[in-house]
Design an enzyme around this catalytic site. Structure first.
Site, PDB file in Angstrom:
ATOM      1  N   HIS A 146       8.490   9.355   4.875  1.00 22.59           N
ATOM      2  CA  HIS A 146       8.188   9.845   6.244  1.00 22.59           C
ATOM      3  C   HIS A 146       7.443  11.171   6.164  1.00 22.59           C
ATOM      4  CE1 HIS A 146      10.913  13.357   5.399  1.00 22.59           C
ATOM      5  NE2 HIS A 146      11.822  12.322   4.720  1.00 22.59           N
ATOM      6  N   CYS A 158      13.589  11.630  -0.135  1.00 21.12           N
ATOM      7  CA  CYS A 158      12.851  10.882   0.316  1.00 21.12           C
ATOM      8  C   CYS A 158      11.289  11.222  -0.037  1.00 21.12           C
ATOM      9  CB  CYS A 158      12.729  10.821   1.854  1.00 21.12           C
ATOM     10  SG  CYS A 158      14.226  10.173   2.658  1.00 21.12           S
TER      11      CYS A 158
END
Length: 182
Positions: A146, A158
């Site tokens: 992201h 992430c």
């Protein structure tokens, strides 16, 4: 006989992510001869990913598809399947729930992440196949590719890049492309 491809870039199949020197919460992402700065989990990399540990899994994960806030960003063309994020979209991160590590819709009472975030991190949110096609309870959920926080702050596990870097990369992305975290 080999086809001529003059003027066409070769299609690479792997995005490489390596921990940056001197800061285990940052990474260098390499693809097609270009290197981008990235952020990874606050606990660095791990081969033994657990739910909530704040680490990015050391693994090769295939891209499945993605989500985007069409009201906030526009992206160049991509072969990666992309869906618009709606206000009721959530991602279940409750290990004991039947929808663990899956998208769900509000209202939803079990633990979850909101996809329509106000901070913009998920304005472009790509889903990697970590604990999705073969789910294991407590093995980690919502491992996304992201957008970055200001100052390249670490993620919850992430991989995150800047919007300009995402726009450069997404042109080449497709379903099944590998993201290798080493």
């Amino acid at each position: 006989m080999r086809k001529k491809t003059s003027g066409v870039r070769s299609r690479k199949s792997t995005i490489m992510v390596r921990a940056a020197p001197r800061d285990r919460r940052r990474a260098l992402l390499s693809f097609d001869g270009r290197t981008e700065q990235a952020a990874i989990g606050r606990s660095g990399l791990t081969a033994m990913k657990r739910e909530g540990d704040g680490a990015t899994p050391r693994a090769t994960m295939k891209l499945i598809g993605g989500f985007m806030r069409r009201d906030r960003v526009s992206l160049p063309p991509t072969r990666l399947p992309m869906r618009g994020i709606r206000r009721d979209m959530l991602w279940c991160d409750a290990p004991d729930h039947a929808s663990y590590n899956r998208p769900v819709r509000a209202p939803f009472t079990a633990s979850h992440e909101t996809m329509a975030r106000s901070d913009g991190l998920y304005d472009v949110c790509l889903v990697m196949d970590w604990n999705i096609s073969c789910r294991r309870r407590l093995a980690g959920s919502a491992i996304f590719f992201h957008l970055i926080r200001p100052g390249y702050e670490p993620t919850q596990g992430c991989i995150a890049v800047s919007l300009p870097a995402m726009k450069r990369l997404i042109r080449h992305m497709r379903r099944g492309m590998a993201v290798r975290v080493a």
